[in-house]
Structures are given as C-alpha cells and as structure tokens.
Design a protein around this motif. Structure first.
Motif, PDB file in Angstrom:
ATOM      1  N   ASN A  70       4.212  11.340 -16.972  1.00  0.00           N
ATOM      2  CA  ASN A  70       4.705  11.985 -18.187  1.00  0.00           C
ATOM      3  C   ASN A  70       5.994  12.763 -17.945  1.00  0.00           C
ATOM      4  O   ASN A  70       6.756  13.015 -18.870  1.00  0.00           O
ATOM      5  CB  ASN A  70       3.642  12.931 -18.755  1.00  0.00           C
ATOM      6  N   LEU A  71       6.207  13.156 -16.692  1.00  0.00           N
ATOM      7  CA  LEU A  71       7.439  13.862 -16.341  1.00  0.00           C
ATOM      8  C   LEU A  71       8.581  12.892 -16.043  1.00  0.00           C
ATOM      9  O   LEU A  71       9.668  13.301 -15.654  1.00  0.00           O
ATOM     10  CB  LEU A  71       7.207  14.766 -15.128  1.00  0.00           C
ATOM     11  N   GLY A  72       8.311  11.610 -16.210  1.00  0.00           N
ATOM     12  CA  GLY A  72       9.353  10.609 -16.023  1.00  0.00           C
ATOM     13  C   GLY A  72       9.482  10.080 -14.615  1.00  0.00           C
ATOM     14  O   GLY A  72      10.449   9.376 -14.296  1.00  0.00           O
ATOM     15  N   LEU A  73       8.499  10.383 -13.753  1.00  0.00           N
ATOM     16  CA  LEU A  73       8.563   9.912 -12.367  1.00  0.00           C
ATOM     17  C   LEU A  73       7.834   8.573 -12.231  1.00  0.00           C
ATOM     18  O   LEU A  73       6.791   8.354 -12.845  1.00  0.00           O
ATOM     19  CB  LEU A  73       7.934  10.949 -11.430  1.00  0.00           C
ATOM     20  N   ASN A  74       8.376   7.706 -11.408  1.00  0.00           N
ATOM     21  CA  ASN A  74       7.781   6.379 -11.182  1.00  0.00           C
ATOM     22  C   ASN A  74       6.828   6.455  -9.990  1.00  0.00           C
ATOM     23  O   ASN A  74       7.170   6.063  -8.877  1.00  0.00           O
ATOM     24  CB  ASN A  74       8.881   5.345 -10.941  1.00  0.00           C
ATOM     25  N   THR A  75       5.629   6.946 -10.252  1.00  0.00           N
ATOM     26  CA  THR A  75       4.710   7.262  -9.157  1.00  0.00           C
ATOM     27  C   THR A  75       3.477   6.367  -9.120  1.00  0.00           C
ATOM     28  O   THR A  75       2.496   6.707  -8.460  1.00  0.00           O
ATOM     29  CB  THR A  75       4.266   8.735  -9.265  1.00  0.00           C
ATOM     30  N   THR A  76       3.520   5.224  -9.808  1.00  0.00           N
ATOM     31  CA  THR A  76       2.382   4.313  -9.725  1.00  0.00           C
ATOM     32  C   THR A  76       2.448   3.511  -8.428  1.00  0.00           C
ATOM     33  O   THR A  76       3.504   3.396  -7.798  1.00  0.00           O
ATOM     34  CB  THR A  76       2.361   3.341 -10.913  1.00  0.00           C
ATOM     35  N   TYR A  77       1.327   2.916  -8.053  1.00  0.00           N
ATOM     36  CA  TYR A  77       1.329   2.061  -6.858  1.00  0.00           C
ATOM     37  C   TYR A  77       2.255   0.856  -7.013  1.00  0.00           C
ATOM     38  O   TYR A  77       2.984   0.514  -6.064  1.00  0.00           O
ATOM     39  CB  TYR A  77      -0.095   1.626  -6.512  1.00  0.00           C
ATOM     40  N   ASP A  95       5.027   0.748  -8.595  1.00  0.00           N
ATOM     41  CA  ASP A  95       6.370   1.290  -8.357  1.00  0.00           C
ATOM     42  C   ASP A  95       6.647   1.387  -6.855  1.00  0.00           C
ATOM     43  O   ASP A  95       7.740   1.041  -6.377  1.00  0.00           O
ATOM     44  CB  ASP A  95       6.516   2.679  -8.985  1.00  0.00           C
ATOM     45  N   PHE A  96       5.655   1.869  -6.143  1.00  0.00           N
ATOM     46  CA  PHE A  96       5.768   2.012  -4.688  1.00  0.00           C
ATOM     47  C   PHE A  96       5.951   0.651  -4.020  1.00  0.00           C
ATOM     48  O   PHE A  96       6.796   0.488  -3.126  1.00  0.00           O
ATOM     49  CB  PHE A  96       4.527   2.729  -4.161  1.00  0.00           C
ATOM     50  N   TYR A  97       5.194  -0.359  -4.460  1.00  0.00           N
ATOM     51  CA  TYR A  97       5.293  -1.683  -3.856  1.00  0.00           C
ATOM     52  C   TYR A  97       6.684  -2.287  -4.086  1.00  0.00           C
ATOM     53  O   TYR A  97       7.228  -2.967  -3.208  1.00  0.00           O
ATOM     54  CB  TYR A  97       4.233  -2.622  -4.425  1.00  0.00           C
ATOM     55  N   SER A  98       7.249  -2.060  -5.282  1.00  0.00           N
ATOM     56  CA  SER A  98       8.601  -2.570  -5.556  1.00  0.00           C
ATOM     57  C   SER A  98       9.607  -1.955  -4.599  1.00  0.00           C
ATOM     58  O   SER A  98      10.507  -2.640  -4.089  1.00  0.00           O
ATOM     59  CB  SER A  98       8.988  -2.261  -7.003  1.00  0.00           C
ATOM     60  N   TRP A  99       9.443  -0.674  -4.349  1.00  0.00           N
ATOM     61  CA  TRP A  99      10.332   0.021  -3.411  1.00  0.00           C
ATOM     62  C   TRP A  99      10.156  -0.527  -2.000  1.00  0.00           C
ATOM     63  O   TRP A  99      11.137  -0.736  -1.271  1.00  0.00           O
ATOM     64  CB  TRP A  99      10.053   1.513  -3.455  1.00  0.00           C
ATOM     65  N   LEU A 100       8.909  -0.777  -1.597  1.00  0.00           N
ATOM     66  CA  LEU A 100       8.660  -1.363  -0.277  1.00  0.00           C
ATOM     67  C   LEU A 100       9.394  -2.689  -0.132  1.00  0.00           C
ATOM     68  O   LEU A 100      10.026  -2.962   0.893  1.00  0.00           O
ATOM     69  CB  LEU A 100       7.158  -1.603  -0.082  1.00  0.00           C
ATOM     70  N   ASP A 101       9.292  -3.498  -1.172  1.00  0.00           N
ATOM     71  CA  ASP A 101       9.904  -4.820  -1.136  1.00  0.00           C
ATOM     72  C   ASP A 101      11.429  -4.725  -1.072  1.00  0.00           C
ATOM     73  O   ASP A 101      12.081  -5.401  -0.275  1.00  0.00           O
ATOM     74  CB  ASP A 101       9.474  -5.602  -2.373  1.00  0.00           C
ATOM     75  N   ASN A 150       4.557   8.553   1.463  1.00  0.00           N
ATOM     76  CA  ASN A 150       5.105   9.905   1.519  1.00  0.00           C
ATOM     77  C   ASN A 150       6.627   9.887   1.302  1.00  0.00           C
ATOM     78  O   ASN A 150       7.175  10.668   0.512  1.00  0.00           O
ATOM     79  CB  ASN A 150       4.774  10.533   2.867  1.00  0.00           C
ATOM     80  N   GLU A 151       7.305   8.962   1.985  1.00  0.00           N
ATOM     81  CA  GLU A 151       8.765   8.859   1.851  1.00  0.00           C
ATOM     82  C   GLU A 151       9.157   8.518   0.419  1.00  0.00           C
ATOM     83  O   GLU A 151      10.084   9.128  -0.151  1.00  0.00           O
ATOM     84  CB  GLU A 151       9.297   7.787   2.807  1.00  0.00           C
ATOM     85  N   TYR A 152       8.460   7.553  -0.171  1.00  0.00           N
ATOM     86  CA  TYR A 152       8.797   7.137  -1.539  1.00  0.00           C
ATOM     87  C   TYR A 152       8.570   8.273  -2.534  1.00  0.00           C
ATOM     88  O   TYR A 152       9.423   8.537  -3.404  1.00  0.00           O
ATOM     89  CB  TYR A 152       7.961   5.924  -1.931  1.00  0.00           C
ATOM     90  N   LEU A 153       7.433   8.947  -2.452  1.00  0.00           N
ATOM     91  CA  LEU A 153       7.123  10.004  -3.414  1.00  0.00           C
ATOM     92  C   LEU A 153       8.047  11.206  -3.262  1.00  0.00           C
ATOM     93  O   LEU A 153       8.341  11.893  -4.248  1.00  0.00           O
ATOM     94  CB  LEU A 153       5.660  10.424  -3.290  1.00  0.00           C
ATOM     95  N   GLU A 193      -1.789   3.675   8.484  1.00  0.00           N
ATOM     96  CA  GLU A 193      -0.952   4.843   8.777  1.00  0.00           C
ATOM     97  C   GLU A 193       0.493   4.620   8.340  1.00  0.00           C
ATOM     98  O   GLU A 193       1.158   5.541   7.847  1.00  0.00           O
ATOM     99  CB  GLU A 193      -1.030   5.154  10.273  1.00  0.00           C
ATOM    100  N   ASN A 194       0.990   3.382   8.491  1.00  0.00           N
ATOM    101  CA  ASN A 194       2.330   3.061   8.012  1.00  0.00           C
ATOM    102  C   ASN A 194       2.438   3.259   6.507  1.00  0.00           C
ATOM    103  O   ASN A 194       3.440   3.776   5.992  1.00  0.00           O
ATOM    104  CB  ASN A 194       2.686   1.610   8.345  1.00  0.00           C
ATOM    105  N   LEU A 195       1.391   2.836   5.789  1.00  0.00           N
ATOM    106  CA  LEU A 195       1.389   2.971   4.336  1.00  0.00           C
ATOM    107  C   LEU A 195       1.474   4.439   3.917  1.00  0.00           C
ATOM    108  O   LEU A 195       2.193   4.796   2.985  1.00  0.00           O
ATOM    109  CB  LEU A 195       0.124   2.342   3.754  1.00  0.00           C
ATOM    110  N   ILE A 196       0.711   5.279   4.592  1.00  0.00           N
ATOM    111  CA  ILE A 196       0.740   6.708   4.257  1.00  0.00           C
ATOM    112  C   ILE A 196       2.133   7.273   4.468  1.00  0.00           C
ATOM    113  O   ILE A 196       2.669   8.007   3.619  1.00  0.00           O
ATOM    114  CB  ILE A 196      -0.299   7.485   5.097  1.00  0.00           C
TER     115      ILE A 196
END
Length: 331
Positions: A14-21, A23-29, A83-86, A76-79
């Motif tokens: 609701n604050l406009g942040l892309n914090t879904t999983y 979203d995270f996977y797209s960033w990983l890719d 963390n970096e993405y968020l 552990e890599n995922l965590i």
C-alpha cells in the motif's frame, strides 16, 4: 482500549513498495543472481510454483531429490538476496505517509466500512470501543522498517463527535526479524518439509516456531503474544493467513474463544473490492462476510462448534481505504 494491528506485506504494498515474492524473483532474474544454483534455476523455470516462497521451499524438499547441504546453502543465499532486494525497496519510501494520520482516519473509516457493508450491529460495537482512550500496538510480519519511518508522533487526540479520544502508539514488534538482523524465513512446523533428511540443527532455523522460540527473536515472539492476549481488538491488515504463520492464527483463535464477546477481530479482506459487496441482496452480502471469515476459521485449528462460536466476533472489512498512500495524498 488496547488495539493491536497485525501487518503483513499488504502494508508495504500500500506504500507503493514492490515487496511481493514475484517482485523479488524478477529482480533475481534481472540481476543474474547465482545462475547455477538449483533452487534459483527452479524458480526461473517454474515461477508458478513459487508464489509463496516459504511454502515452496518446504514443498521443494518433498518433490525433488536434494542434497541437504546444497539446499541449506541455497536457502541461506535466498535470505541474503531477499535482504538485499528489500533494502533497495525500503529505500524508495517517501515521506508522504504518516501512520498517525492513518490511525486517526481509521477511527472514522472502520465504522463507516461496517455500515456500508451492512454490518450495522458490528458498527455499534466498534463505535463503543473506538470512543475509549486507546493504546495501539503493532505486530508486523515484515522485515522492513516502514512502520518506524512513518511513525512520527506517538501520542495524539482523535475527535469523535463531542468526545476527544487520546491515542498512544507503541513501537512495532518485528516477529520475523528485520533487514540486516536475524531474518526468519521458513515453514510453520516439521510437517511442511522433509525434515528426516536434515541434521538436527537445520530445523532449529528453518521451522519458524523453533527459530522464534530458541534463538534471537524469542523476546519479540513473547512481546507479540503478550500484546495480542492483552488486546480487546485485533486488526489483521494485509496478511495472507498462510500456512507458514499458522501458529499465530491458532493463537488468535484461542484468544477469541476464551475472551468471549469482548474480543473482536477486524479482518481486512484486500482481495474483495467494496463494490462487490451487495447492499441490497442480504443473502449475497452475508455470503461475502462468511467467505471472509472462513479464510481465517480454516486456519484456526478449532472444532467446527468452536469455529461457530468465534465467527460472530470476526468483523470483515473491505475496500482500499485503510493505510493507503494514495488516500493519504488526497487528504
């Protein structure tokens, strides 16, 4: 009154942040993180299986021939990468939103929302609660510090008709840890992953209950349960009611059952738009209420008779008028 607001990822969205999983996977890719990692490759090949990262991690241990050491390394890599993405997303938060202003609006909008969805009796009950001096506690499942950044003033007055209601805000409790500090990511219990293939140490961190009880976040869990059990009203906002946090839904159901009619859950259903709630056809309207309540009741761990007992203490809320940055910017 003691009001505890339990926030899930819906608050940050609701604050406009892309914090879904996803979203995270797209960033990983896009950032080509660990291309040879088995789990990362599986996420890329079958993203539909990973809408809930925590449940998917557990399921992955059943559905694939895995080497425990490799899985633990990938976990552990995922965590670390999450963390970096968020942290990047958290840094995008502006200053347009004040949780204090939103709480003030909450005192008006909850009652209005209940009336608009035909819950007039519930509206009268909540009006009585919201006319009392109120201590607001926050329990958040989020790792981000968005609540702290929007906190601002912690004591203010809400005008309710001829009455002035003193409201005090308390610092949020992060039950799953925070960014850069002891993030808890895992399953609810040992039935949700293939525990027998791992050594005794890994479940201590992968199973949330064990992690929260035995490790560095144990005090936060204790605080969270203490404020929940001392509350008269709980507001569940932006939580998915997922299986990996089932322990909380069971504790809240217990709180409802043994607290009787004096305990209320305000359950915000962000998936059901206000416009879909019929104000004319009572049967359709009550079906919407029951569908929303059932999302919680199926996670309660209670018998069907006890579920019926607490159902009347759950007040569904709909629409997008709560903790919304677009609404805040209009005011």
């Amino acid at each position: 009154m003691n009001l505890t607001i339990i926030f899930g990822n819906g608050f940050d969205k609701n604050l406009g942040l892309n914090t879904t999983y996803p979203d995270f996977y797209s960033w990983l890719d896009e950032n080509q993180k660990k291309e040879s990692d088995e789990i990362y490759c599986n996420i890329k090949e079958k993203p539909e299986n990973w809408s809930d990262l925590e449940l998917a991690l557990g399921k992955y241990t059943f559905d694939n021939e895995i080497m425990p050491d490799k899985f633990e390394e990938s976990y552990e890599n995922l965590i670390e990468d999450l963390n970096e993405y968020l942290l990047l997303e958290q840094g995008k938060l502006g200053t347009e939103f004040s949780i204090g202003d939103s709480i003030t609006e909450l005192f008006y909008s909850i009652e209005k929302n209940l009336v608009e969805t035909g819950q007039n009796k519930n509206s009268q009950i909540i009006r009585r609660y919201l006319s009392q001096p109120t201590d607001v506690n926050f329990v958040t499942f989020n790792y981000t510090d968005t609540l702290e950044k929007t906190m601002g003033y912690k004591k203010f007055v809400v005008n309710k008709g001829v009455n002035q209601v003193l409201v005090k805000l308390h610092s949020p409790i992060h039950v799953h840890g925070t960014l850069n500090s002891s993030m808890v990511l895992g399953v609810n219990d040992e039935t949700q992953f293939k525990s027998e293939i791992f050594d005794n140490e890994f479940p201590e961190f992968f199973v949330k209950n064990k992690n929260l009880t035995d490790h560095v976040n144990s005090t936060e869990l204790d605080k969270a349960l203490e404020v929940i059990f001392s509350s008269e009203v709980l507001f569940l906002f932006g939580v998915s009611l997922g299986d990996t946090d089932k322990v909380y839904w069971e504790k809240i159901a217990e709180w409802l059952l043994y607290g009787g009619d004096d305990h209320i859950v305000l359950l915000y259903d962000y998936e059901t738009p206000m416009g879909s709630i019929s104000k004319v056809v009572q049967r359709r309207m009550e079906r919407s209420w029951n569908n929303t309540k059932d999302k919680f009741l199926k996670q309660s761990g209670l018998s069907s008779d006890d579920q019926k007992r607490i159902s009347k203490q759950i007040f569904p809320l709909y629409g997008n008028g709560f903790f919304n940055i677009e609404e805040a910017q209009k005011n």
